[in-house]
Design an enzyme around this catalytic site. Structure first.
Site, mmCIF file in Angstrom:
data_model
loop_
_atom_site.group_PDB
_atom_site.id
_atom_site.type_symbol
_atom_site.label_atom_id
_atom_site.label_comp_id
_atom_site.label_asym_id
_atom_site.label_seq_id
_atom_site.Cartn_x
_atom_site.Cartn_y
_atom_site.Cartn_z
ATOM 1 N N THR A 14 0.834 -1.204 0.000
ATOM 2 C CA THR A 14 0.000 0.000 0.000
ATOM 3 C C THR A 14 0.867 1.252 0.000
ATOM 4 O OG1 THR A 14 -1.676 -1.202 1.259
ATOM 5 C CG2 THR A 14 -1.861 1.184 1.213
ATOM 6 N N ARG A 21 -36.363 8.984 1.635
ATOM 7 C CA ARG A 21 -36.951 8.229 0.527
ATOM 8 C C ARG A 21 -38.358 7.767 0.894
ATOM 9 N NH1 ARG A 21 -36.199 7.163 -5.005
ATOM 10 N NH2 ARG A 21 -36.658 4.972 -5.468
ATOM 11 N N GLY A 52 -31.631 0.170 -2.022
ATOM 12 C CA GLY A 52 -32.226 -0.498 -3.178
ATOM 13 C C GLY A 52 -31.351 -0.351 -4.416
ATOM 14 N N GLU A 108 -4.242 -7.045 7.440
ATOM 15 C CA GLU A 108 -3.785 -7.082 8.842
ATOM 16 C C GLU A 108 -4.149 -8.415 9.512
ATOM 17 O OE1 GLU A 108 -1.792 -4.914 9.787
ATOM 18 O OE2 GLU A 108 -2.176 -3.234 8.442
#
Length: 545
Positions: free
Chosen positions: A313, A434, A505, A529
């Site tokens: 990384t 929503r 959804g 890890e």
């Protein structure tokens, strides 16, 4: 109710002792402990999950008791306690999910929980082992309260003193102003985290958080590290993980470095001048670091390193590699022949990833966790001065590295809770706005049931992380506690992200919505890890000790 939770804990601990004794009895018939562990991996890992559940409930109970003692236990925390105990106690009795397809049940250990003395009434057992309209009302009320608290930094009182609350607030504001609305842009474009943002983090002390003040750091403890890592990961896991690189590097140098190495590297790490990368894993070794073959051969006053490394990384942008290499060519020695090197390198650019002629690297394209990028690299007679040998000691690298794994896993658990909290934030916000069939999504039973469990698990996981961090700060061996926190919190992050996407959804599957990124980011947490299986092996072994 707190008294009932304590009784349920005692009962759960009896179950754990019974399971442990069953496995110990099985083990005595084997001459080789390792062979028995290998042939009974499912049961050993199941024991680890059972022990983790018991510890998590214990820490949640302790959290509730402390708030109660201070007169701070509100309706929200009380509901969280009850829902978490109902859910986790039911799973202990009926089956704990070790993965989506693997469940450990008490009958797998040969245990009938009905034959274990209760220590409390059967009506209490019934209340905590049956799904009914009573607990459904509790879940609905908990989610209603969370909706009203939506704009707060945290829904619950985490039980920390004011210093840590101020730290959390500071980094929450940083996320709101610098990260929110931008993380998805970086993710979709597969961009590195902007350098100016990293500079801002350096100014806030993120990279020197636990480095002693004498070396230019803030000298804070692991609990503070957890609060910062969690809150930054709540904004974007790539940002929350920047501190992991510096934490690993600085702890290695603090614990195993020479005085000169500490003076040379620690102030620069703390200031952000040095960006480290951990160069440990190899293509054929995975979690088995003792099998690595990258070699370091002494030549005068320097070492020449040759070999392949993968899943590195921040490899291109870093300017200090922490390399695990073999200084003893006898592969049979496994981890006893390894050393750690502090190896400066030139920073790469998008046009020239690895400027040095003796480093070749290619990017590994990934689903999520993109802000620092992953690489496979090849070292060909890469030169490291003998002054870069950590501690000036050959063949001590594995033991040096093991000393940092506790902190790394605690920090990963904290990052997991940050990701879980982000998913929870997104789920509540979306479900509150929503509307379907003339009702808000959050009013539907299957929706608020999901969110209620997300709330309970996130809070439970947070307390398990704090427990591990406090143990580390007190100087105790805590590979068990760190493993438990990492094991459970990584699963919580994935579960919360998955459920939050389901709440969204079809929109959740669209790249434009943050939750699609959070789902991708969450998936890696049970892998790096130390995989979930490695964590369970460590925990199971320790519990059986």
């Amino acid at each position: 109710m707190l008294e009932q939770y304590s009784k349920l804990l005692i009962f759960s601990e009896k179950i754990l002792v019974s399971a442990k004794n069953k496995l110990k009895a099985m083990k005595t018939s084997y001459k080789s402990k390792e062979k028995w562990m290998e042939e009974n991996q499912f049961l050993v890992h199941g024991l680890a999950w059972l022990a983790t559940y018991v510890e998590a409930l214990k820490q949640l109970r302790n959290w509730g008791q402390n708030l109660h003692n201070k007169g701070k236990l509100t309706e929200f925390e009380s509901l969280t306690l009850e829902i978490a105990f109902v859910e986790y106690f039911q799973q202990i009795i009926n089956g704990i999910p070790m993965s989506q397809t693997e469940f450990i049940r008490l009958q797998d250990f040969g245990i009938d929980h009905k034959k274990i003395p209760l220590g409390f009434s059967k009506s209490t057992l019934e209340r905590f082992t049956s799904q009914n309209s009573f607990i459904d009302r509790k879940k609905k009320r908990l989610v209603q309260l969370a909706s009203e608290k939506e704009k707060l930094v945290l829904f619950e009182d985490p039980g920390l003193n004011q210093e840590y609350q101020i730290i959390r607030d500071q980094f929450h504001r940083f996320n709101e102003s610098k990260v929110r609305g931008k993380a998805n842009i970086w993710h979709k474009a597969d961009q590195l985290i902007p350098l100016e943002l990293m500079e801002g983090l350096a100014e806030m002390g993120v990279f020197g958080l636990t480095i002693p003040e004498i070396y230019g750091g803030l000298g804070m403890n692991k609990l503070a590290m957890c609060v910062v890592s969690e809150e930054l990961s709540r904004g974007y896991i790539g940002i929350g993980s920047l501190g992991t690189r510096t934490e690993i590097a600085s702890e290695l140098i603090l614990l195993g470095g020479t005085d000169d190495q500490k003076k040379e590297f620690l102030p620069k790490i703390a200031s952000g001048e040095i960006i480290p990368s951990a160069v440990f894993t190899e293509p054929d070794s995975g979690s088995d670091l003792g099998s690595i073959t990258t070699n370091a051969k002494k030549s005068g006053n320097r070492y020449l390193l040759n070999g392949n490394k993968t899943w590195i990384t921040h490899a291109s942008r870093s300017n200090l590699m922490i390399i695990l290499a073999r200084t003893n060519s006898n592969l049979a020695l496994k981890n006893k022949g390894l050393s750690i090197f502090l190896a400066p390198k030139s920073q790469g650019t998008p046009e020239n990833l690895f400027p040095e002629a003796n480093i070749n690297g290619t990017e590994i394209k990934v689903l999520g966790y993109r802000g620092m990028k992953e690489f496979e690299i090849r070292l060909e007679n890469f030169v490291v001065s003998e002054a870069g040998l950590l501690g000036g000691i050959e063949d001590g690298g594995f033991s040096q590295l093991m000393k940092t794994f506790e902190s790394a896993r605690i920090q990963t658990a904290a990052r997991s809770i940050g990701v879980a909290q982000n998913a929870l934030d997104l789920a509540i916000s979306y479900a509150n706005t929503r509307t379907q069939f003339n009702n808000k999504l959050i009013e539907f039973q299957r929706i608020y049931n999901k969110i209620a469990i997300m709330i309970a698990e996130t809070i439970l996981g947070r307390q398990l992380v704090y427990f591990a961090a406090r143990n580390k700060d007190q100087g105790h061996r805590c590979d068990l506690e760190a493993g438990m926190a990492k094991l459970l919190c990584a699963r919580i992050a994935w579960s919360c992200a998955d459920n939050a996407l389901q709440v969204h959804g079809g929109n959740g599957y669209a790249l434009e919505y943050d939750i699609s990124r959070v789902l991708c980011d969450a998936r890696v947490l049970s892998i790096f890890e130390g995989t979930a299986e490695i964590q369970a092996q460590i925990i199971g072994r320790r519990v059986l000790e």
